[in-house]
Design an enzyme around this catalytic site. Structure first.
Site, PDB file in Angstrom:
ATOM      1  N   GLU A 122      50.521  21.111  15.604  1.00 24.57           N
ATOM      2  CA  GLU A 122      49.532  21.668  14.680  1.00 24.57           C
ATOM      3  C   GLU A 122      49.938  23.061  14.228  1.00 24.57           C
ATOM      4  O   GLU A 122      49.159  24.000  14.297  1.00 24.57           O
ATOM      5  CB  GLU A 122      48.141  21.690  15.328  1.00 24.57           C
ATOM      6  CG  GLU A 122      47.554  20.323  15.586  1.00 24.57           C
ATOM      7  CD  GLU A 122      47.133  19.623  14.298  1.00 24.57           C
ATOM      8  OE1 GLU A 122      46.801  20.316  13.328  1.00 24.57           O
ATOM      9  OE2 GLU A 122      47.187  18.378  14.276  1.00 24.57           O
ATOM     10  N   ASP A 123      51.159  23.199  13.784  1.00 25.29           N
ATOM     11  CA  ASP A 123      51.639  24.440  13.180  1.00 25.29           C
ATOM     12  C   ASP A 123      51.765  25.605  14.140  1.00 25.29           C
ATOM     13  O   ASP A 123      51.913  26.733  13.688  1.00 25.29           O
ATOM     14  CB  ASP A 123      50.727  24.883  12.034  1.00 25.29           C
ATOM     15  CG  ASP A 123      50.906  24.008  10.825  1.00 25.29           C
ATOM     16  OD1 ASP A 123      52.023  23.524  10.640  1.00 25.29           O
ATOM     17  OD2 ASP A 123      49.934  23.808  10.098  1.00 25.29           O
ATOM     18  N   ALA A 124      51.663  25.350  15.434  1.00 24.15           N
ATOM     19  CA  ALA A 124      51.827  26.480  16.350  1.00 24.15           C
ATOM     20  C   ALA A 124      53.287  26.906  16.360  1.00 24.15           C
ATOM     21  O   ALA A 124      54.188  26.120  16.080  1.00 24.15           O
ATOM     22  CB  ALA A 124      51.362  26.085  17.739  1.00 24.15           C
ATOM     23  N   ARG A 159      53.626  19.470   3.495  1.00 27.59           N
ATOM     24  CA  ARG A 159      53.348  20.708   2.731  1.00 27.59           C
ATOM     25  C   ARG A 159      54.263  20.829   1.527  1.00 27.59           C
ATOM     26  O   ARG A 159      53.942  21.495   0.555  1.00 27.59           O
ATOM     27  CB  ARG A 159      53.536  21.948   3.581  1.00 27.59           C
ATOM     28  CG  ARG A 159      52.780  22.142   4.872  1.00 27.59           C
ATOM     29  CD  ARG A 159      51.572  21.427   5.038  1.00 27.59           C
ATOM     30  NE  ARG A 159      50.874  21.356   6.293  1.00 27.59           N
ATOM     31  CZ  ARG A 159      50.983  21.989   7.406  1.00 27.59           C
ATOM     32  NH1 ARG A 159      51.864  22.913   7.568  1.00 27.59           N
ATOM     33  NH2 ARG A 159      50.216  21.750   8.423  1.00 27.59           N
TER      34      ARG A 159
END
Lengths: 1134, 346
Positions: free
Chosen positions: A753-755, A938
């Site tokens: 999750e984009d960490a 994205r």
């Protein structure tokens, strides 16, 4: 269009020819810095304000120059002149000293300059001239013509504690920086064709003059035409209006509208309606209108009906069309034109105007808003003078009545300052009330401040769910940034100006009118309807007013433009033909959006390489390009009459203009994104929002500021991949971010999750380290009863002879010393306040010490801070002002938010030791690991290219450019990588830091510019076991600031009920919240007190139960309103 | 693509598909210390940069072992660094915390082997033992230059001490240290003299005392004795087909200089150029051959899984060779502890 298609081949051929001719102009972009060099990025604000304080204010005073009195017909006050000085502060009584904006910021003052007037007035029988009389103070926009910062060198600015890169354009009120946002408004004084909610075609006109604002509509309803206006009760048959205006014959009316068969047919019903209503003469029409007027509550007018209606027609209906001596000719022509537009709209619905079209919009800036406010205040000032004169002149006094003694300056001063500081724009004469016109300038980062200066606020309601005004308009091209808009409710309504947008200020109309007449425009007053509506003529408008007609409009337009290019006419006056309305519009009004373009003649750009060379060497400035007619400003409407080539290769036969540089169609914030043309568009929008939250540097004067909150990076870096915009706005000098070596790979499970994974050694060495500054403030006031606040030294513990713990850090003067560490609940300023401040302490004048109570300034926060500096000064009320600047240094921790420049935000998921990080053949360990899953959905290809270009730049030792629609090519970047022995795809051979074995995949790695965002765990973390409770309900408080509890909400409650965890429910909802033991009387069921039932007067059967305090409260409140809740108790076993 | 030698890691165009297969070098046969000792070789290749850099080959061991040395060098071999800064006065622009952080990162000359680890609760006050602490002082005041160079406005000409460098940090003996370390500054001072600490303007002053202690890189990167310690596997390039003529030139361009040589052989006809692998050791493994469709058929890029080219870049307090030996000692100690623990379980 059809013609275009048939000639496709030919035009292609022609285009081919021109493509060969068109030469590429090297370094054409140098025009952009030349353009910005003049006034910088906020020129529109400054121009507008300069126009106001230098020109418009004089016009306002001139328009309201005389104050007369009813009491004495000879008395008068006449304003001869008005001028605004340079900002100053009152040092002591009547001693003024020039101030600087920074002093005002620090001392919580207003940065304002005196407004002085020269007046001529009568005192008794004398006529007196007084010069330089102060009537108020005008807040001064920073960097405007009256600002001390105007035309100062970097060195001088530095001496004044001002950052040379600060754009100015804002005000300093009470030490706060306030921006008057650009307001987007509907077009005024033009005919707009709309469709109302009933499907009728309406042509409406919002008239606006200095005196009033009115709206006039012409409606086509049921085959007839009506006028709709506020002062009439219902729709008025339009013919009656014509007749009231003195155009009585039907033929004349028809000729004004147009004698084409179609128009006559459509209008006949309206003529007939008028006949049936028995309106034939002007007198009849006027009476007809008079009956349909809205009833005034206070019929005050002394005029007769005829004069009154004529007055209304002259003033209220289409008030912007001037009427001289009740000659309604022009106004009638205007109404006829509106009718004709309605008819055209009925015939062809495509002619209905697009309200969201940018040519139909005007932007209101600080200058025009302030002028409205000033005029209102000035009128009130004069009205008050008149009241005073009326009251005082009849009185007989020893001294003659001198009006100057009654001029109070605080009304204008406070009115202006209050309006700017609160943002409430209340203009009484227009019944205008607007909130949120001003905002505090966001100083989170340099970009956020810049972004705020270019922000455009729409008047449109934010809650309405309509897509029209929110969607991107093609006419926004080059004027408004297509990327920079917030998400959520303001989406599409809050916009930002593009880099080269200029907003016009008003240009004098008189010379333009004269010129137009000289160019063959004929005045409508001398022409009949038949000539006006002739097929061969075009009507000419100036700012929505009819100027006349012209036979050869092409010549008019061409000569006009020629004169403008020769700088004979102001460069911001636009002219363009509207073919379907057969008219030529000339615009010189303020608030139009415009933008410079290179002029193309005969398929060749007028700006040649030699000009650019001259510019580069400093022989030429941007203004020279304008004066020489190489570049001109086009507004949105004139753009539509031009054929603009995107670049040199697209110049064709009909091309009239050439884009200066394509990247200027983006705004300031979007300009930071490298390779934005490779990104999915919402990503650029996200970055525009996030760039404003990035911490870094806010200005060269950041260390001298004492702001409420300031975030700084310890080691900010300029990005490896720059863009032209970055250089133009000096972002590379005031950066907000660091170049992190990023490896795009997965690592552990802490990067979902984009960490992000951070390298601990990088953090140890200073990556992402930031400084958080906060201030603490207090004032020492004097009170009416001669008491005053005081500060005391530390309290000494009698045993240890040392200050008590709370006072450990304060000096003998009662203020904490710089450099000291402040912990939670320690005192920073030991202030105490007299207990009684209103009444005299001792009327008998006995000198005793008044009672004081402590009101210390405490530090709140779980993490200690350091005192950076202490300022002791005085504010505008001459009270002591003490400001402390507190500092915290923070290293990144898990949960801190970072973001690249491509709308890719993420929080730190894990901090990893350097030896555990993967390493490549060169021994490089990344500073940061980013999960590749962030890319496919994205589609931020720009980020991939940024990494590649950054890597090549590091190897080569130079900056690459990621300018929009340009920048370093991937191909070249790859070659550069190969040259330095890297893989051309940017992928390296990595070893796992944990096992030491090679990784199966090649890792895409290199430097990417990362921003640290202001959201940090330290400011958000919160937990509570026990803590404060609300007074009324005894429930735990809410919110982190109040050390509140974590709410078990309705939905969570539902879960527990569903699960059947009843004891858990009792615990969470009562025991750990507001449990309270009450005595209950078993006989009456009411609550008893201390084992005694008051209603039964007995203690016989009292039980004690635990209920929530809020429940007890409810019972008591119910009792107080005559509802008696009674409790019936049972043993739990029964 | 043909599968090559199974004892090599093969660099394919898009992945290293057999990377994991080499985690255990000795497949099949049981591991024996004798065989390991026989196979293990260390060859010192290069010593450079004033003896601060060392390149040597570690041959015949598993990557786990090489990696253990690398990891220990980075984070467990101790060194001395400034840990506590007592700021007496700091009127410069730089914040106290930032100044302390910058001072902490200064590399010191002191040999960590001469000192003890600090006693655990590090005492807050300034009295520290001479056994575990080194004391430094920084005292600089900036002032106007009384004899400035004429017509110059450059800060370095008109001010004195406008730049504070690491050479301004002076060692101050603690306790017996003046006698124990007669060479003093030379032995215990700051390694580099020209690290910019801070910039100042007239009237500003920094006066601080610093305490340096012994620590390891795990605690903070400043205690790491190396700039970096790393290894890479020896590259090996094989030409599967002869590459001749123009292709040979292109092939040469695809690798680092000196990796491919071009041999002229009369037998090969008119265009007598032919590519040969000269020395694959210094190839950067950029794999740029794969850009050429015709060339990639002719080359196989591999790496030797048990041949590590180890590079140690010391900060300078100790020579890299000594650091490596320290790492070996640390590993040994760790093994001992581990064995002890295992024995205790039984």
């Amino acid at each position: 269009m059809g013609e275009m298609k048939s000639n496709d081949y030919n035009s292609l051929k022609r285009a081919e020819k021109f493509r060969k001719v068109a030469k590429h102009i090297e370094d054409k972009w140098k025009l952009v810095p030349a353009f910005l060099k003049g006034k910088g990025l906020v020129k529109q604000h400054i121009d507008s304000f300069n126009y106001f304080i230098n020109v418009e204010i004089k016009k306002i005073v001139k328009a309201n120059e005389k104050v007369l009195s009813d009491a004495d017909s000879l008395f008068y006050v006449k304003y001869l002149n008005v001028y605004i000085g340079t900002p100053d502060v009152e040092e002591s009584f009547n001693v003024n000293r020039i101030t600087t904006p920074h002093e005002c910021r620090l001392r919580d003052l207003n940065y304002s300059a005196p407004i002085s007037v020269d007046i001529e007035y009568t005192r008794g029988n004398q006529r007196i001239i007084r010069n330089n009389l102060l009537i108020g103070r005008m807040p001064i926009m920073l960097r405007s013509s009256n600002c001390v910062l105007n035309n100062k060198s970097h060195f001088e600015l530095a001496k004044m504690n001002e950052c040379p890169h600060d754009p100015g354009g804002y005000f300093v009120i009470n030490g706060q920086e306030k921006v008057i946002l650009i307001q987007e408004q509907k077009l005024r004084n033009r005919i707009i064709l709309e469709e109302d909610n009933k499907g009728c075609i309406v042509s409406s006109c919002n008239s606006s003059t200095h005196e009033r604002k009115t709206k006039t509509n012409v409606v086509g309803k049921g085959g007839k035409y009506y006028m709709r206006h506020n002062i009439f009760q219902d729709d008025i048959p339009i013919v009656a209006v014509f007749k009231a205006m003195g155009i009585v014959s039907d033929q004349e009316i028809m000729q004004l509208i147009g004698t084409e068969e179609e128009y006559m047919r459509r209008f006949s019903a309206s003529l007939e309606e008028c006949h049936t209503a028995n309106v034939f003469t002007q007198d009849q029409a006027i009476r007809y209108l008079s009956n349909r007027r809205k009833q005034k509550r206070f019929p005050t007018s002394k005029m007769g009906v005829v004069d009154e209606i004529k007055d209304i027609l002259a003033i209220n209906i289409l008030s912007h069309v001037p009427v001289v001596d009740f000659n309604f000719k022009v106004k009638a022509t205007y109404i006829a034109l509106m009718i004709r537009k309605v008819m055209q709209g009925q015939i062809d619905k495509t002619l209905i105007d697009d309200r969201d079209y940018y040519g139909n919009k005007r932007l209101e800036l600080a200058g025009s808003l302030l002028s409205l406010m000033f005029e209102d205040l000035f009128k009130r000032f004069n009205w008050e003078l008149k009241q005073i004169a009326d009251k005082n002149i009849p009185k007989i006094k020893a001294a003659q009545f001198d009006i100057v003694k009654h001029m109070r300056q605080d009304q204008i001063t406070n009115g202006l300052a209050f309006a700017i500081s609160s943002g409430n724009w209340t203009i009484k004469r227009f019944k205008m009330e607007r909130q949120g016109v001003t905002q505090v300038l966001s100083r989170l980062s340099y970009i956020s401040a810049l972004g705020m200066m270019t922000r455009v606020n729409s008047q449109f309601e934010k809650t309405r769910k309509v897509s029209g005004p929110r969607s991107l308009q093609p006419s926004q091209w080059g004027m408004m940034c297509p990327s920079d808009t917030p998400e959520g409710e303001g989406c599409g309504l809050v916009k930002n100006l593009a880099l080269m947008t200029h907003i016009t200020t008003e240009v004098e109309e008189e010379p333009i009118i004269r010129l137009a007449y000289n160019l063959g425009v004929e005045n409508v007053n001398i022409l009949g309807g038949e000539e006006i509506n002739n097929k061969n003529v075009y009507m000419v408008f100036l700012n929505g007013n009819i100027l006349g007609i012209t036979k050869n409009y092409i010549r008019l337009v061409n000569v006009f433009r020629l004169l403008r290019r020769k700088a004979m006419i102001n460069g911001f006056v636009s002219i363009y033909p509207q073919h379907h309305h057969r008219c030529v519009q000339i615009c010189s009004d303020g608030g139009r959006l415009c933008r410079p373009y290179i002029i193309v003649k005969d398929g060749e750009s007028l700006v040649q390489q030699k000009h650019i060379e001259a510019l580069k060497h400093g022989f030429k400035t941007f203004d020279d390009f304008l004066h020489e007619g190489l570049i001109e400003f086009l507004d949105v409407n004139e753009e539509n009459d031009s054929s603009i080539a995107f670049n040199e290769s697209q110049i064709e036969a009909g091309t009239t203009h050439l884009e200066v540089e394509p990247f200027t169609l983006l705004g300031v914030c979007a300009g930071l994104v490298p390779y934005p043309h490779h990104n999915q568009s919402p990503r650029n929008t996200y970055q525009c929002a996030m760039g404003k939250q990035a911490m870094g540097t806010i200005g060269y004067n950041q260390r001298n500021r004492i702001d409420t909150l300031m975030y700084n990076l310890v080691y900010p870096q300029a990005p490896m991949v720059k863009s032209r915009t970055i250089e133009l706005i000096n972002f590379d000098k005031l950066p907000a971010g660091q170049n992190a070596t990023v490896a795009v790979m997965s690592y552990s499970g802490y990067d979902i999750e984009d960490a992000l994974i951070l390298n601990k050694a990088a953090i140890d060495r200073g990556y992402g380290r930031c400084l958080v500054y906060r201030n603490a403030k207090c004032t020492l006031k004097r009170y009416a009863n001669q008491t005053y606040d005081r500060i005391m030294g530390p309290m000494i513990d009698s045993n240890s002879k040392k200050p008590i713990w709370k006072h450990e850090i304060i000096d003998n003067d009662g203020i904490a010393a710089p450099g000291e560490m402040v912990e939670n609940k320690k005192v920073m300023v030991n202030k105490s306040m007299p207990a009684a401040t209103m009444n005299p302490v001792n009327p008998a004048n006995v000198q005793t010490q008044p009672d004081y109570c402590d009101v210390p300034v405490l530090f709140k926060g779980s993490v200690p801070a350091y005192i950076e500096k202490v300022m002791v000064s005085s504010n505008a009320d001459d009270a002591f002002l003490i400001k402390l600047l507190l500092r915290q240094t923070r290293r990144p921790e898990i949960g801190d938010k970072f973001s690249s420049r491509h709308g890719q935000k993420g929080v730190t998921g894990l901090i990893v030791e350097q030896e555990d990080m993967p390493f490549n053949d060169l021994g490089i360990t990344p500073d940061m690991i980013m999960n590749p899953h962030g890319f496919p959905s994205r589609m931020t290809v720009g980020k991939l290219i940024e990494l590649l270009a950054g890597k090549a730049g590091v190897a080569e030792g130079k900056f690459h450019y990621g300018t929009a629609f340009g920048g370093s090519k991937v191909e070249d970047v790859c070659e550069e990588l190969v040259k330095h022995g890297y893989n051309y795809m940017g992928k390296d051979f990595f070893y796992s830091g944990i096992t030491g074995e090679p990784l199966q995949a090649y890792i895409y790695s290199g430097p990417v510019y990362y921003q640290k965002l202001k959201h940090m765990v330290q400011d958000k973390m919160h937990a509570r076991a026990r803590g404060p409770r609300a007074v009324l309900t005894r429930q735990p408080t809410e919110g982190r600031a109040k050390e509140g509890g974590l709410r078990l909400g309705e939905m969570e409650r539902d879960c527990l009920i569903g699960y059947g965890a009843s004891m858990m429910l009792i615990e969470r909802l009562m025991i750990s919240s507001d449990m309270f033991d009450v005595d209950v009387c078993n006989t009456c069921g009411l609550m008893a007190y201390r084992g005694w039932c008051h209603s039964c007067q007995t203690s016989a059967s009292i039980s004690t139960i635990s209920i929530p305090y809020s429940c007890k409260l409810l019972f008591q409140e119910l009792q107080s309103m005559n509802i008696v809740p009674r409790l019936t108790l049972k043993n739990s076993g029964d | 693509m043909q599968k090559g030698d199974s004892s090599r890691i093969i660099l394919e165009e898009y992945a290293i598909s057999n990377a994991v297969e080499h985690s255990i070098v000795q497949e099949g046969e049981p591991w024996s210390i004798e065989k390991f000792a026989e196979n293990l070789k260390v060859e010192i290749i290069r010593e450079g940069d004033n003896g601060r850099e060392l390149e040597f080959d570690l041959i015949g061991c598993a990557p786990a072992l090489a990696n253990a040395f690398r990891r220990i060098l980075l984070s467990e071999v101790p060194s001395m660094a400034i840990e506590k800064v007592f700021i007496r006065n700091n009127t410069s622009l730089i914040q106290d915390e930032v100044l302390a952080h910058r001072l902490g990162l200064l590399p010191l000359r002191a040999d960590p082997r001469l000192f003890e680890y600090p006693a655990l609760p590090v005492s807050e006050d300034e009295d520290a033992s001479d056994q575990d602490t080194l004391r430094y002082e920084l005292k600089v005041t900036c002032s106007l230059n009384p004899h400035p160079r004429k017509d110059s406005r450059r800060p370095e000409d008109i001010y004195i001490n406008d730049n504070v460098y690491s050479r301004d940090v002076k060692w101050v003996p603690l306790g017996q240290q003046a006698e124990i370390y007669p060479k003093g500054e030379e032995q215990l001072g700051v390694l580099e003299s020209d690290i910019l600490i801070c910039k100042m303007r007239p009237g500003q002053e920094i006066h601080a005392f610093m305490h340096a202690v012994k620590g390891i890189g795990k605690d903070h990167a400043k205690f790491s004795p190396v700039a970096t310690a790393t290894y890479r596997m020896l590259p090996e390039i094989k030409l599967t087909k002869p590459v001749k003529g123009e292709m040979a030139e292109r092939l040469k361009g695809c690798f680092s200089p000196g990796v491919i040589e071009i041999v002229r052989d009369k037998k090969n006809g008119p265009d007598d150029r032919e590519a040969r692998v000269k020395n694959a050791r210094y190839d950067s493994c950029s794999r740029n051959v794969f850009r050429h469709n015709d060339l990639k058929e002719c080359v196989q890029l591999t790496r030797v899984p048990d041949h590590f080219i180890f590079t140690i870049e010391s900060l300078g307090a100790l020579p890299p060779a000594v650091l490596f030996l320290e790492a070996v000692k640390t590993l040994k100690a760790k093994c001992r502890t581990f064995i002890e623990e295992i024995d205790n379980i039984a």
